[in-house]
Design a protein around this motif. Structure first.
Motif, short mmCIF file in Angstrom:
data_model
loop_
_atom_site.label_atom_id
_atom_site.label_comp_id
_atom_site.label_asym_id
_atom_site.label_seq_id
_atom_site.Cartn_x
_atom_site.Cartn_y
_atom_site.Cartn_z
N TYR A 149 1.16 -1.39 -0.23
CA TYR A 149 -0.32 -0.46 -0.06
C TYR A 149 0.81 1.11 0.25
O TYR A 149 2.25 1.44 0.76
CB TYR A 149 -1.23 -0.21 1.34
N ALA A 150 -0.08 2.28 -0.54
CA ALA A 150 1.31 4.07 -0.46
C ALA A 150 0.34 4.33 -0.19
O ALA A 150 -0.80 4.70 -1.06
CB ALA A 150 2.11 3.79 -2.04
N MET A 151 1.04 5.88 0.03
CA MET A 151 -0.27 7.40 0.18
C MET A 151 1.28 8.83 0.53
O MET A 151 2.42 7.78 0.92
CB MET A 151 -0.85 7.71 1.57
N SER A 152 0.25 9.06 -0.03
CA SER A 152 1.34 10.55 0.06
C SER A 152 1.08 11.62 0.62
O SER A 152 0.00 12.17 0.80
CB SER A 152 1.97 10.97 -1.48
N GLY A 159 -2.79 13.30 -0.88
CA GLY A 159 -3.04 13.71 -1.80
C GLY A 159 -1.62 12.77 -2.66
O GLY A 159 -1.19 12.08 -2.85
N THR A 160 -1.99 12.94 -4.05
CA THR A 160 -0.84 12.62 -4.90
C THR A 160 -0.10 13.78 -5.78
O THR A 160 -0.42 14.91 -6.51
CB THR A 160 -1.77 11.78 -6.42
N PHE A 161 1.50 12.98 -5.86
CA PHE A 161 2.39 13.62 -6.73
C PHE A 161 3.54 13.66 -7.81
O PHE A 161 1.93 11.88 -8.74
CB PHE A 161 3.42 13.42 -6.20
N ASP A 162 2.61 14.22 -8.84
CA ASP A 162 3.37 13.88 -10.71
C ASP A 162 4.53 13.55 -10.56
O ASP A 162 5.38 14.61 -10.11
CB ASP A 162 2.76 14.93 -11.37
N ASP A 163 4.73 12.59 -10.75
CA ASP A 163 6.75 11.99 -10.43
C ASP A 163 7.28 11.90 -12.19
O ASP A 163 8.43 10.79 -11.59
CB ASP A 163 7.03 11.06 -9.50
N ALA A 165 8.40 13.69 -13.86
CA ALA A 165 9.69 13.90 -14.18
C ALA A 165 11.18 13.62 -12.93
O ALA A 165 12.05 14.15 -12.74
CB ALA A 165 9.26 15.62 -14.24
N GLY A 166 10.96 12.68 -12.20
CA GLY A 166 11.34 12.35 -10.71
C GLY A 166 10.56 12.61 -9.67
O GLY A 166 10.18 14.25 -9.51
N ALA A 167 10.85 12.09 -8.48
CA ALA A 167 10.33 11.97 -7.31
C ALA A 167 10.82 13.14 -6.38
O ALA A 167 12.22 12.66 -6.26
CB ALA A 167 10.25 10.90 -6.47
N GLY A 168 10.15 13.91 -5.74
CA GLY A 168 10.64 15.30 -5.29
C GLY A 168 9.58 16.19 -4.88
O GLY A 168 8.20 15.93 -4.74
N PRO A 169 10.20 16.54 -3.89
CA PRO A 169 9.43 18.27 -2.81
C PRO A 169 8.48 18.70 -4.36
O PRO A 169 7.65 19.34 -3.53
CB PRO A 169 10.04 18.36 -1.82
N ASP A 170 9.32 18.60 -5.12
CA ASP A 170 8.07 20.00 -5.75
C ASP A 170 7.43 19.49 -7.06
O ASP A 170 6.94 20.63 -7.69
CB ASP A 170 9.56 20.81 -6.26
N SER A 171 7.41 18.26 -7.19
CA SER A 171 6.62 17.71 -8.46
C SER A 171 5.32 18.04 -8.16
O SER A 171 4.03 18.25 -6.60
CB SER A 171 6.48 16.00 -7.94
#
Length: 708
Positions: A149-152, A159-163, A165-171
């Motif tokens: 399971y995963a959560m962000s 919510g969800t991040f669009d990674d 371009a690479g995972a990071g806090p600014d995604s």
């Protein structure tokens, strides 16, 4: 400029869903100091401890055997464990998954009712949620029931991040609107469980200078491995931070220990043993009234019976320093609390009783032993385990549960009395030596108190009581005066002519003094050079050292700029570190920096030649090249000083002694524990570790620095 949090300020996007999740965590962001102590490096480290401690709690319950911590190159921190995994089912009162409850709700978790954790480090149920609130981004993955399971979260908001371009806090981030989703992102192998938390600290909250310390992390991991036998903790640093072991590439350390706190005491102890490591173990129950939710959701005061398990390892050594490390459910209580108070109270009670019984044999007289006499040379690890202990503040530095004091005192009194009255040959011998040591400490303290006034600064009529070889100064202003410890009588003659006798005193020492790291206190006091130094500084030594009685504002070690001079300086610093440490901690010990070369620049006509001084080979070569480029003539060869005695008085004053021109190196003590280990490694009795250090470090030594 901090980014504008539009999703929380715009009425178009700010829904009741956001309000429900963030109302509690916003308090954490507004007042982070309440929860993590500060927003500097200490606060960043505290966030890491909160996540690690959650994994360690699983190990305490017997559900986890391995933890891995990774400091990522991208600024993230990852903590993995093979515990049971954070619950993923729906919590009935909130309607949220267990993962979301743990990371978004203050005072929520598995450590309140006592069913999930009999003894834990996380107690207030705010650790994970506080880290989440103060993180720019936090991702959690849980392996449980054959699924992953995963959560962000972004600053506490799920919510969800669009990674892409690479995972990071600014995604790019999209918050949940109508309801949260705990995503299933994969399958877990049968029987595989655990949690993985990865987060980036928020630059809006923490200072720019705040950073994670590799040394603190490894020290804490080593400490935890001692406290939880069988638990493996692996640390990895991928940041390549300059000045750390990982600056040239990723570095890993793994800690696992089977012997527990007995070996921890051996690791911490700085001196030679008087006793073996003794274990004092026991438990007792107590009753406390705590508020609990009943079936209708009302708070009701309930009488709860608790069990407190006490486990203490302690050892007395030949030194006088005291090292007591205290833990509650593996949480390090730096400032003590009721468990430490009970421990020290019982120690004093037991020793007073035993000295009273053996008063005639030990020649105690009518004096009473004090707590400091008993603690001299003691290294101890005090651990207690109990459900829901009361701490003073979220940082958990002081234990407040009052009943623990009496329980710890009872265990210590019973077990220690048994050891001190044992009829076993080895234990009986050690107990006798220990009682003699405590009596010696008591007599030393009383003697120091009685003679305290005689250690004050001597006036002119009393100067005969100081060593004859001391050339004292005239001033009595301690803030202004300086004591130069000079290597050898040959340099003494030049130094006498070079000094400013109004405020500069000189004390010559002959050759290399005793290595006090290897010697006993008695041997140190019998050594003429050591005794003269202690007498001249005038503040005593060891536990009786009184910084207010020091006769000089600065103590300056002035030795030749060669290998022997460096060795003498090291031996003197060992003496100051071991027996006059407050002087070093106060920043009043210095090393003079005499020049290594003199370059004479020839001036035309009747103009006097110019003298330039350099302090190492590289500086000398650079200076000479610069002069040659300018077309200046140099008297060849440049003079190489073999010792202070080769200088004229004017030269020594100008380069090394005159406050207007000289350079001094202040000796500091930023990390006493690290310094203790270095002194023990380089100056102690154990030859093998020193040999290994020399062999391992040989490749990094510049051969041109060897003065041979």
């Amino acid at each position: 400029m901090p980014e504008t949090r539009k999703s929380q300020t715009s009425t178009d996007e700010y829904s009741a869903r956001h309000l429900q999740v963030l109302e509690g965590l916003e308090a954490v962001r507004k007042r982070p100091g309440m929860y993590i102590g500060s927003t500097d490096s200490r606060g960043v480290m505290h966030c890491l401890w909160e996540i690690i401690d959650n994994a360690v709690d699983e190990a305490l319950g017997g559900h986890c055997s391995a933890i891995a911590v990774v400091l990522g190159e991208d600024g993230s921190v990852t903590v993995r464990d093979d515990g049971r995994g954070i619950p993923t089912d729906i919590e009935p009162r909130t309607g949220l998954s267990g993962v979301e409850v743990v990371f978004t709700k203050l005072h929520a978790g598995g450590k309140f009712g006592g069913g999930s954790y009999a003894a834990s480090g996380g107690l207030h149920g705010v650790g994970a949620s506080v880290v989440n609130a103060l993180a720019a981004r936090l991702d959690v993955e849980v392996d449980r029931a054959g699924k992953t399971y995963a959560m962000s979260f972004r600053r506490g908001e799920p919510g969800t991040f669009d990674d892409s371009a690479g995972a990071g806090p600014d995604s790019p981030f999209t918050p949940f609107e109508s309801g949260s989703e705990l995503r299933v992102v994969g399958k877990a192998k049968r029987g595989t469980t655990g949690s993985r938390v990865r987060y980036w600290t928020d630059p809006q909250i923490f200072l720019k200078t705040a950073e994670l310390s590799w040394t603190e992390l490894t020290d804490r991991a080593r400490q935890t491995a001692f406290l939880v036998p069988g638990l493996s903790i692996q640390c990895r640093d991928e940041r390549r931070v300059k000045g750390t072991p990982g600056e040239d590439g990723p570095v890993e350390e793994r800690f696992e220990n089977a012997a527990g706190i007995s070996e921890f005491v051996e690791f911490l102890a700085p001196d030679q043993p008087v006793t073996d490591v003794w274990r004092l173990q026991g438990s007792d129950t107590f009753t406390e009234t705590v508020p609990q939710l009943d079936a209708r959701g009302h708070m009701v005061s309930t009488e709860m019976e608790r069990e407190c398990v006490v486990d203490i390892a302690l050892r007395w050594g030949t030194g006088y320093d005291t090292r007591t490390e205290a833990f509650v459910n593996i949480i390090h209580t730096h400032k003590g609390g009721t468990h430490v108070a009970g421990f020290e109270q019982a120690l004093l009670k037991v020793f007073r009783k035993q000295l009273e019984v053996n008063a005639r044999r030990l020649k105690v007289g009518g004096d009473k032993v004090d707590k400091d006499d008993v603690l001299a040379g003691l290294t101890a690890v005090v651990t207690v385990r109990l459900a829901e202990p009361q701490f003073e503040g979220q940082t958990k530095e002081v234990l407040g549960t009052s009943a623990v004091r009496g329980i710890v005192a009872g265990v210590v009194e019973r077990e220690l009395t048994s050891l001190l009255t044992s009829t076993k040959r080895d234990t009986k011998t050690q107990a006798s030596q220990l009682l003699e040591k405590v009596v010696a400490e008591m007599k030393s303290r009383i003697s120091a108190r009685q003679h305290k006034e005689t250690q004050r600064r001597k006036n002119a009529l009393e100067s005969s009581s100081l060593p004859a070889k001391l050339y004292d100064c005239r001033s009595t202003d301690v803030e202004r005066t300086e004591l130069f410890i000079v290597e050898g009588d040959s340099a003494m003659g030049t130094a006498k002519a070079a000094r400013l006798s109004d405020f500069q005193a000189l004390l010559p020492i002959r050759g290399k003094i005793l290595n006090v790291q290897k010697a006993t206190v008695g041997d140190m006091l019998k050594n003429a050079e050591c005794a003269a130094l202690i007498q001249v500084i005038g503040a005593g030594s060891g536990r009786s050292f009184d910084l207010d009685l020091v006769r000089y504002g600065k103590v300056i070690i002035m030795t030749d700029a060669d290998v022997d001079g460096a060795h003498i300086r090291t031996l003197l610093l060992t003496l100051f570190f071991r027996y006059m440490r407050p002087l070093v901690e106060a920043g009043r010990v210095y090393a003079a920096v005499p020049p290594l070369h003199r370059i004479e620049v020839i001036n035309a006509g009747s103009k006097k030649n110019e003298l330039l001084y350099t302090y190492n080979e590289a500086e000398m070569r650079t200076t000479m090249k610069t002069l040659e480029r300018r077309g200046r003539k140099i008297k060849m060869p440049p003079q190489r000083y073999k010792g202070l005695g080769e200088m004229d008085a004017d030269q020594l004053a100008e380069t090394t002694m005159d406050p207007r021109h000289r350079t001094l190196r202040r000796v500091t003590l930023a990390d006493a524990e690290a310094a203790e280990r270095v002194f023990d490694l380089l100056m102690g009795n154990e030859v093998a570790p020193r040999k290994d250090f020399i062999v391992d470090s040989a490749h990094s030594l510049d051969s041109e620095r060897i003065d041979a």
